[in-house]
Design an enzyme around this catalytic site. Structure first.
Site, PDB file in Angstrom:
ATOM      1  CB  CYS A 232      -0.972   0.015   1.182  1.00 19.04           C
ATOM      2  SG  CYS A 232      -0.175   0.050   2.786  1.00 19.04           S
TER       3      CYS A 232
ATOM      4  CB  CYS B 264       4.790  -0.011   1.690  1.00 22.28           C
ATOM      5  SG  CYS B 264       3.586  -1.131   2.418  1.00 22.28           S
TER       6      CYS B 264
ATOM      7  CB  CYS C 109      30.575 -27.449  -3.664  1.00 19.50           C
ATOM      8  SG  CYS C 109      32.096 -27.061  -2.817  1.00 19.50           S
TER       9      CYS C 109
ATOM     10  CB  CYS D 280      34.094 -23.318  -6.013  1.00 19.90           C
ATOM     11  SG  CYS D 280      34.442 -25.074  -5.817  1.00 19.90           S
TER      12      CYS D 280
ATOM     13  CG  ASP E 284     -10.962 -15.285  -7.713  1.00 21.69           C
ATOM     14  OD1 ASP E 284     -11.995 -15.040  -7.078  1.00 21.69           O
ATOM     15  OD2 ASP E 284     -10.672 -14.744  -8.794  1.00 21.69           O
TER      16      ASP E 284
END
Length: 814
Positions: free
Chosen positions: A59, A62, A131, A134, A509
């Site tokens: 909203c 924010c 991995c 690194c 919905d």
């Protein structure tokens, strides 16, 4: 003050303009005035500006929160946040002042991505990482260079984003020092061919030397010759890990190269040349196999980039010429012949065809398209030549956004992955220290010989490498996201993948999700006006509404050739209807509750309305303070796939399927029985849907909300997981939801839930397998059963098994 939909928790998704609709306009006005009142930076100052896309605002308040929070940062001159567009502009006194912006926004509960990236930030492809340690080693090494301002290496995608002031070649050179290969990532550039000989040669040669030394020790070779062969094999296979270990130590990093190099050198020091050579060789083989396997998961996304052709046939007048897609502009007409891929998004202006949309939506059946229909880049024109008017540039096409969103998703760590990484970062140095103590303390206390405990310490160093553990989660997540993308589903990150696997209730919905969302007028009853007059008033009232029922009335009026009246002062009455002023009188269109609240007599209306509702139809009442003029019945039909999809969901472990609708009880009951949902909630206002989601959560359910990504945004935000469908048709859907079903149907929802659960099972298998192997290896060290080469084999072998187990997800198709 923010209204109800600004929940106390930090919601990591953007919601649309329907959110907080009752107070949105006043908040945005306040927000706009706030922006206007802020002082602008002095033109005499040198100001650096950056634009960001902000996610998570629900909203207007924010936006004000972000502005106030960031304005407090040092050297920030101005912050402007536009809630409607989700954009933020930041003006700073220096480039350095912009660095903490993204971190600070996360602290406020939102996320931001720069839109106008600094030109010095470049993306590189990194080859050789097997991995996440690194990736950390590369980051730490490059961070020590004065010319590097910031660096982020993502193991899952094999990409590095770096802001630097030196040349590209210097960056490539620095990465090669650590033992990896870097190349500048260029859009639409084909991947460089790999030199298989250079990748394999050292492993093959050192393997041959190791075998010769081993066989020779039984066939008359002197121990010296065998040791020399072992030593040469160690050097050939060990150059890369030792060099990487040197730079890792230099940058204060403790990765597997350090551990393996220490073990190999230690073995040589105590004269165990065969053990040392075997350690290095097995480590090299493990790395090679791991790299090859991981590349398969990365290619699952890179293959998406090849879907859209690089060139298009552009029509200018009567001439057609082939040009690069980068040179095509919005509005240009492109020609696509039968069997060709469509190069850019656009609308058909000439011709008709069946389009295979599987690359975008995952639908297996081609979709018929004709003039006015939208087509997407990367889809296939089955038959018939098409003239298409381009609506999006190459970087804005749906397929481009899919690739971008999926790559971003792969870069986001899931909670499990973050936990494992944190555990490994603590576990590795602790075991390293324990290994050093084991080498020194027992011999000093006369518990065995130096050689004996030094060897056990070396074994512990190898076992300390948590490679299989840290790789257990990211490869599985990348594989799952890749699988979903190929099936027309966008999963925005590992967090949402994990959440999908834990869902126990799914709320839908009704309109446009379970039903077609294309209701039609089926019945009209008039009281004291003609049908034409009633439709003209209804047309005027509903003309500016985007609700499917309103649109059905407008379409029906258009088909009948009815003209609207001159209306003004239009107003939406949330959850009840609309009103407008026509010829200085206020008219209303809506449900029974609207007219009850207005105290307009309904004596002659209630019975016919109830009769229509018992048939499962929605009713729109038209009237004014003078009375009711008539009613219009509208019905929507259930999608063919809805009932079967809901049954499949139940079979896959979803305990509750729930339908949410603003329709009356009778209509909701009929649709609910046809769809075979467990529960339904009718006559809901937007805020009621939020409360229903909360009710399901208080019952102990992990709730997913499925909608179209535009309506019901507060409910999508409140649910544990927001799922939007029809993402191929709307950019909003792709931006707002956690998971997006690109096709405008629910068929891929069960696959998504099953895929998520499969991925979670495999992640758990990987983690437990990695831990059990480590514990077993640790236990076997002390009785002397475990040799050094067995320790290496247990580590690299476990990592490879974990990767191969994760790759299975790529082919999951239930």
């Amino acid at each position: 003050m923010a209204n109800e939909c600004c929940s106390s928790k930090n919601i990591s998704k953007t919601v649309d303009n329907n959110c907080c609709s009752s107070s949105r306009s006043s908040q945005e006005a306040n927000c706009s005035s706030t922006l206007e009142q802020q002082s602008t930076p002095s033109s005499s100052l040198s100001v650096e500006k950056m634009t960001y896309q902000v996610h998570g605002m629900d909203c207007g308040a924010c936006a004000v929160t972000i502005e106030k929070g960031l304005s407090k940062l040092k050297d920030i001159a101005e912050v402007k946040v536009n809630f409607s567009t989700g954009k933020m502009q930041v003006a700073a006194k220096s480039v350095d002042a912009l660095i903490p912006i993204e971190t600070e926004i996360k602290k406020l509960g939102f996320s931001a991505k720069p839109l106008n990236q600094n030109k010095n930030i470049k993306t590189f492809n990194i080859v050789g990482m097997d991995c996440s340690s690194c990736a950390k080693s590369i980051e730490k090494h490059l961070s020590t260079l004065p010319s590097v301002k910031s660096v982020d290496v993502n193991f899952s995608t094999g990409k590095m984003k770096i802001e630097h002031s030196n040349s590209v070649q210097e960056i490539i050179s620095e990465v090669s020092k650590i033992g990896y290969k870097a190349s500048l990532s260029v859009k639409n550039q084909p991947a460089a061919p790999k030199n298989m000989f250079s990748d394999n040669a050292s492993v093959i040669l050192s393997g041959v030397l190791l075998s010769l030394g081993f066989i020779g020790s039984f066939t008359g070779f002197s121990p010296l010759i065998s040791s020399i062969l072992y030593a040469i094999a160690m050097v050939i296979s060990g150059v890369k890990p030792v060099r990487s270990a040197f730079y890792a130590i230099k940058s204060h990093s403790l990765d597997m190269n350090v551990l393996m190099s220490a073990a190999a050198i230690g073995a040589a020091i105590i004269g165990e040349w065969f053990e040392g050579a075997t350690v290095v060789w097995l480590f090299a083989i493990g790395n090679y196999l791991q790299n090859r396997s991981i590349e398969r998961t990365r290619n699952s996304i890179r293959n998406l980039m090849d879907l859209a052709p690089a060139e298009a046939w552009v029509k200018v007048g009567t001439e057609i010429s082939k040009v690069s897609v980068e040179e095509v502009s919005v509005g240009d007409i492109i020609v696509v012949k039968p069997g060709e891929k469509i190069p850019l998004d656009g609308d058909i202006v000439l011709g008709e065809s069946s389009i295979n949309q599987a690359p975008i939506t995952g639908e297996s059946i081609p979709v018929d398209k004709t003039i006015g229909d939208t087509v997407y880049a990367g889809t296939i024109n089955e038959h018939g030549s098409l003239d298409i008017k381009v609506t999006k540039l190459v970087e804005d096409t749906t397929i481009s956004k899919i690739i971008q969103l999926v790559e971003e998703a792969q870069e986001k760590k899931a909670p499990t992955e973050a936990f494992v990484d944190k555990f490994a970062s603590i576990y590795t140095p602790i075991v390293f220290i324990v290994a050093l103590v084991m080498m020194l303390l027992p011999p000093l206390l006369n518990f065995g010989t130096w050689n004996e405990w030094f060897y056990k310490g070396l074994e512990l160093l190898v076992v300390a490498c948590p490679c299989a553990l840290v790789i257990s989660t990211p490869v599985a997540i990348v594989s799952a996201i890749g699988n979903a993308a190929k099936n027309g589903v966008l999963i925005k990150g590992g967090t949402f993948l994990e959440k999908a696997g834990a869902i126990t209730a799914v709320a839908f919905d009704k309109t446009g999700t379970l039903t077609e969302g294309k209701p039609k007028v089926t019945e009209i009853k008039t009281f004291n006006k003609s049908e034409e007059e009633l439709l003209s008033i209804a047309f005027t009232l509903e003309e500016y509404s985007t609700h499917p029922i309103a649109q059905s009335i407008v379409n029906y009026a258009n088909e009948k050739g009815i003209q609207p009246k001159n209306g003004h002062s239009f107003k939406n009455i949330v959850g009840k209807g609309v009103q407008a002023t026509i010829q200085e009188e206020t008219y209303y269109a809506g449900n029974l509750k609207l007219f009850e609240d207005l105290h307009i007599p309904l004596d002659n209306v209630i019975e016919p309305v109830q009769d229509i509702q018992r048939k499962g139809k929605s009713v729109v009442i038209i009237g004014s303070q003078q009375g009711i003029f008539g009613i219009i019945a509208v019905s929507d039909t259930l999608r063919e796939t809805s009932a079967s999809t809901l049954n499949t969901l139940k079979q896959s472990g979803v305990k509750q399927t729930v339908m949410l609708t603003g329709d009356n009880e009778e209509t909701a009951k009929l649709i609910a029985s046809e769809a075979n949902v467990n529960r339904y909630f009718a006559e809901l206002l937007p805020e009621d849907k939020v409360e229903t989601i909360k009710k399901l959560q208080t019952e102990g359910h992990k709730v997913a909300m499925v909608g179209d990504g535009i309506n019901d945004a507060p409910a999508l935000a409140t649910a544990d997981l927001g799922i939007a469908m029809g993402g191929a048709g709307t950019d909003t859907a792709m931006e707002t939801a956690d998971i997006v079903l690109m096709a405008d149907n629910l068929e891929k929802l069960p696959h998504t839930i099953k895929l998520s659960r499969k991925a979670l099972r495999i992640i758990k298998q990987n983690i437990w397998f990695s831990i059990i192997i480590k514990v077993a290896a640790l236990v076997l060290i002390f009785p002397g059963i475990l040799s050094l080469w067995m320790a290496v084999l247990s580590d690299t072998g476990a990592a490879l098994i974990v990767i191969l187990n994760s790759i299975r997800i790529l082919k999951f198709n239930e």
